[in-house]
Design a protein around this motif. Sequence first.
Motif, PDB file in Angstrom:
ATOM      1  N   ASP A 214       0.693  -1.141   0.153  1.00  0.00           N
ATOM      2  CA  ASP A 214      -0.187   0.031  -0.080  1.00  0.00           C
ATOM      3  C   ASP A 214       0.996   1.325  -0.010  1.00  0.00           C
ATOM      4  O   ASP A 214       0.419   2.229  -0.426  1.00  0.00           O
ATOM      5  CB  ASP A 214      -0.770   0.099   1.175  1.00  0.00           C
ATOM      6  N   TRP A 215       1.954   1.182   0.713  1.00  0.00           N
ATOM      7  CA  TRP A 215       2.821   2.232   0.833  1.00  0.00           C
ATOM      8  C   TRP A 215       4.211   1.873   0.693  1.00  0.00           C
ATOM      9  O   TRP A 215       4.788   1.031   0.914  1.00  0.00           O
ATOM     10  CB  TRP A 215       2.644   2.921   2.374  1.00  0.00           C
ATOM     11  N   TYR A 216       5.008   2.947   0.096  1.00  0.00           N
ATOM     12  CA  TYR A 216       6.426   2.871  -0.254  1.00  0.00           C
ATOM     13  C   TYR A 216       7.068   4.238   0.277  1.00  0.00           C
ATOM     14  O   TYR A 216       6.613   5.270   0.044  1.00  0.00           O
ATOM     15  CB  TYR A 216       6.656   2.633  -1.940  1.00  0.00           C
ATOM     16  N   ILE A 217       8.017   3.972   1.121  1.00  0.00           N
ATOM     17  CA  ILE A 217       8.776   5.158   1.870  1.00  0.00           C
ATOM     18  C   ILE A 217      10.157   5.080   1.900  1.00  0.00           C
ATOM     19  O   ILE A 217      10.858   4.118   1.825  1.00  0.00           O
ATOM     20  CB  ILE A 217       8.139   4.860   3.421  1.00  0.00           C
ATOM     21  N   MET A 218      10.512   6.209   1.326  1.00  0.00           N
ATOM     22  CA  MET A 218      12.158   6.169   1.214  1.00  0.00           C
ATOM     23  C   MET A 218      12.842   7.147   2.351  1.00  0.00           C
ATOM     24  O   MET A 218      12.195   8.263   2.472  1.00  0.00           O
ATOM     25  CB  MET A 218      12.498   6.718  -0.150  1.00  0.00           C
ATOM     26  N   CYS A 219      13.710   7.008   2.979  1.00  0.00           N
ATOM     27  CA  CYS A 219      14.573   7.568   3.914  1.00  0.00           C
ATOM     28  C   CYS A 219      15.926   7.571   4.106  1.00  0.00           C
ATOM     29  O   CYS A 219      16.346   6.746   3.254  1.00  0.00           O
ATOM     30  CB  CYS A 219      13.798   7.400   5.279  1.00  0.00           C
ATOM     31  N   ASP A 220      16.301   8.159   4.904  1.00  0.00           N
ATOM     32  CA  ASP A 220      17.812   8.237   4.848  1.00  0.00           C
ATOM     33  C   ASP A 220      18.518   7.176   6.286  1.00  0.00           C
ATOM     34  O   ASP A 220      17.469   6.905   6.936  1.00  0.00           O
ATOM     35  CB  ASP A 220      18.740   9.738   5.336  1.00  0.00           C
ATOM     36  N   ASP A 221      19.691   7.157   6.394  1.00  0.00           N
ATOM     37  CA  ASP A 221      20.060   6.234   7.238  1.00  0.00           C
ATOM     38  C   ASP A 221      20.123   6.792   8.750  1.00  0.00           C
ATOM     39  O   ASP A 221      20.359   6.217   9.727  1.00  0.00           O
ATOM     40  CB  ASP A 221      21.422   5.432   7.129  1.00  0.00           C
ATOM     41  N   ASP A 222      20.097   8.248   8.555  1.00  0.00           N
ATOM     42  CA  ASP A 222      20.022   8.931   9.940  1.00  0.00           C
ATOM     43  C   ASP A 222      18.314   9.373  10.189  1.00  0.00           C
ATOM     44  O   ASP A 222      18.435  10.328  10.850  1.00  0.00           O
ATOM     45  CB  ASP A 222      21.029  10.092  10.173  1.00  0.00           C
ATOM     46  N   THR A 223      17.422   8.943   9.645  1.00  0.00           N
ATOM     47  CA  THR A 223      15.893   8.980   9.860  1.00  0.00           C
ATOM     48  C   THR A 223      15.532   8.080  10.973  1.00  0.00           C
ATOM     49  O   THR A 223      15.687   7.055  10.916  1.00  0.00           O
ATOM     50  CB  THR A 223      15.205   8.997   8.647  1.00  0.00           C
ATOM     51  N   PHE A 224      14.801   8.759  11.826  1.00  0.00           N
ATOM     52  CA  PHE A 224      14.171   8.075  13.085  1.00  0.00           C
ATOM     53  C   PHE A 224      12.641   8.002  12.805  1.00  0.00           C
ATOM     54  O   PHE A 224      12.177   9.044  12.537  1.00  0.00           O
ATOM     55  CB  PHE A 224      14.563   8.531  14.086  1.00  0.00           C
ATOM     56  N   PHE A 225      12.035   6.851  12.728  1.00  0.00           N
ATOM     57  CA  PHE A 225      10.510   6.730  12.467  1.00  0.00           C
ATOM     58  C   PHE A 225       9.941   6.383  13.791  1.00  0.00           C
ATOM     59  O   PHE A 225      10.325   5.259  14.350  1.00  0.00           O
ATOM     60  CB  PHE A 225      10.319   5.852  11.365  1.00  0.00           C
ATOM     61  N   PHE A 226       9.019   6.678  14.103  1.00  0.00           N
ATOM     62  CA  PHE A 226       8.075   6.521  15.064  1.00  0.00           C
ATOM     63  C   PHE A 226       7.120   5.587  14.414  1.00  0.00           C
ATOM     64  O   PHE A 226       6.109   6.401  13.631  1.00  0.00           O
ATOM     65  CB  PHE A 226       7.351   7.536  15.977  1.00  0.00           C
ATOM     66  N   LEU A 227       7.081   4.361  14.099  1.00  0.00           N
ATOM     67  CA  LEU A 227       6.269   3.574  13.407  1.00  0.00           C
ATOM     68  C   LEU A 227       4.841   3.526  13.647  1.00  0.00           C
ATOM     69  O   LEU A 227       3.978   3.488  12.770  1.00  0.00           O
ATOM     70  CB  LEU A 227       6.981   2.152  13.406  1.00  0.00           C
ATOM     71  N   ASP A 228       4.481   3.623  14.886  1.00  0.00           N
ATOM     72  CA  ASP A 228       2.883   3.537  15.411  1.00  0.00           C
ATOM     73  C   ASP A 228       2.550   5.035  14.957  1.00  0.00           C
ATOM     74  O   ASP A 228       1.264   4.944  14.669  1.00  0.00           O
ATOM     75  CB  ASP A 228       2.840   3.361  16.648  1.00  0.00           C
ATOM     76  N   GLY A 229       3.120   5.833  15.141  1.00  0.00           N
ATOM     77  CA  GLY A 229       2.767   7.263  14.782  1.00  0.00           C
ATOM     78  C   GLY A 229       2.603   7.510  13.213  1.00  0.00           C
ATOM     79  O   GLY A 229       1.511   7.922  12.553  1.00  0.00           O
ATOM     80  N   LEU A 230       3.276   6.731  12.554  1.00  0.00           N
ATOM     81  CA  LEU A 230       3.398   6.864  11.157  1.00  0.00           C
ATOM     82  C   LEU A 230       2.224   6.023  10.636  1.00  0.00           C
ATOM     83  O   LEU A 230       1.571   6.637   9.625  1.00  0.00           O
ATOM     84  CB  LEU A 230       4.578   6.224  10.459  1.00  0.00           C
ATOM     85  N   ALA A 231       1.914   4.880  11.132  1.00  0.00           N
ATOM     86  CA  ALA A 231       0.932   3.910  10.912  1.00  0.00           C
ATOM     87  C   ALA A 231      -0.452   4.708  11.224  1.00  0.00           C
ATOM     88  O   ALA A 231      -1.400   4.854  10.165  1.00  0.00           O
ATOM     89  CB  ALA A 231       0.825   2.935  11.490  1.00  0.00           C
ATOM     90  N   ALA A 232      -0.589   5.648  12.164  1.00  0.00           N
ATOM     91  CA  ALA A 232      -1.823   6.298  12.480  1.00  0.00           C
ATOM     92  C   ALA A 232      -2.161   7.233  11.500  1.00  0.00           C
ATOM     93  O   ALA A 232      -3.162   7.501  11.116  1.00  0.00           O
ATOM     94  CB  ALA A 232      -1.662   6.706  13.942  1.00  0.00           C
ATOM     95  N   ILE A 233      -0.997   7.901  10.906  1.00  0.00           N
ATOM     96  CA  ILE A 233      -1.379   8.806   9.970  1.00  0.00           C
ATOM     97  C   ILE A 233      -1.612   8.109   8.543  1.00  0.00           C
ATOM     98  O   ILE A 233      -2.811   8.448   8.019  1.00  0.00           O
ATOM     99  CB  ILE A 233       0.101   9.773   9.750  1.00  0.00           C
ATOM    100  N   LEU A 234      -0.999   6.966   8.140  1.00  0.00           N
ATOM    101  CA  LEU A 234      -1.099   6.403   6.983  1.00  0.00           C
ATOM    102  C   LEU A 234      -2.909   5.847   6.852  1.00  0.00           C
ATOM    103  O   LEU A 234      -3.439   5.422   6.055  1.00  0.00           O
ATOM    104  CB  LEU A 234      -0.250   5.240   6.720  1.00  0.00           C
TER     105      LEU A 234
END
Length: 406
Positions: A214-234
Amino acid sequence: MHCNATSGKRKSRHSKMKQPMNNSNFYGEKSKGRGRGLVDSSGVGAFWNKHYIFIVWIVFILTIAILWSLRHLYYGLFYSSPLEDNTKLLSDTDAAWNALSNRVAFAMKTGAQVIEDRFPNPNSTWLQRVKHYIIVSDQADSRYGAIGLKELFESVGLSLYTFLENRQPLLLESSSQRKTLEVTVDQANVGWWQDREKNLPGFHMLWKKFPYMDWYIMCDDDTFFFLDGLAAILQHPIFEEAMREEIPIYMGNQYNVALCEGYDPSGVTNGSLNPWFAHGGSGIILNYWALEALIDMIPWCMQRFQDCWAGDIKVGLCFQELGLSIVPMGTHFIGVDPKSYFDTYYSQPPYKQSKGQDIVASFHHCDDEEFAFLFALEQQIAGKNKQLIRFKHIAELVSPSFQFPQ
Ligand SMILES: *[C@@H]1O[C@H](CO)[C@@H](O)[C@H](O)[C@H]1NC(C)=O
Ligand SMILES: *[C@@H]1O[C@H](CO)[C@@H](O)[C@H](O)[C@H]1NC(C)=O
């Protein structure tokens, strides 16, 4: 792919409609069959005559059960009925990522010069909960499963060496433009100059490796994701609806294109605002339909925008060619580290629109300590109280005197 899914869906609806009819046929023949069974009762035929209703029901129920479990693998078949009730996903009590993790793929950008130092940070924190990801680098590196630029280019049908040979040196019109770029990037850094070539073929590779996300995400090696927050948005109903309605979503922290294609660093060119692009370090978020639309354009865009100095801008310009504009999410996807965010950048747009209660999806430029700190904070807050991380949680710890504007 989802076109196939749609026809699959239609087929399955068809067969669902047919099945009761078939059953009623069997019911119709029921008395006849049993009557005959009593007369010539011998071997397999007799067994069938006696039990076929039972057998047909078992097969029917098994078929439904198999299709039901398959929907997790290929849920396009059942796409018209959403899997979850999303109305409460923005509340704190839902561990949102677990519901979404099968449907999201990440491409993490790194480089041969930094991979050894940086990769352990995401790998020992948020990336552990990610099921599908690829690592894209300038050099292939089997220790990390990293895919190199050469392979990325070959995968879209281009030769890296021919491309680099023909690439024009950056031509910036004025000395003020050159100066702007100098303070933005370290131009002597070879790794950085290769970095801008990774984004477009990186998305191509991501699609190739994980074609049904459903989702494709590109980030850097110094990016921190809060996955639950991300998922709540998505999983916000508006994005779930976009998915069903086949509406492409290109989303992230919005920046103005500058110093590519003649766009002025002031943000305004020839009297109009420069186009927006999603900043790479905060995370470039595409839904299925956006990447599907982009995919055939990628080799063309790689060549057309070869002179552009940043890979995330190239992605933005490619979407501009498609007429797709960004969904601005700079209040959740943050382009700097937490401390700089509260101490320095909060007063600037788009950050100052973030409220203490807003969900945080990502931070960028995080060092070893910040990775460890943010991960521990997430486990403490999300693990114990099942809460999503919000700006106020982080402000309290990294910048205690910080006041959110009322
Ligand atoms: C990444 O993490 C996994 C599991 O936590 C570990 O087994 C692996 O060695 C790590 N890889 C690197 C390159 O650090
Ligand atoms: C701005 O105008 C100049 C002169 O008409 C033109 O050559 C240039 O392409 C324009 N730039 C953009 C980004 O539209």
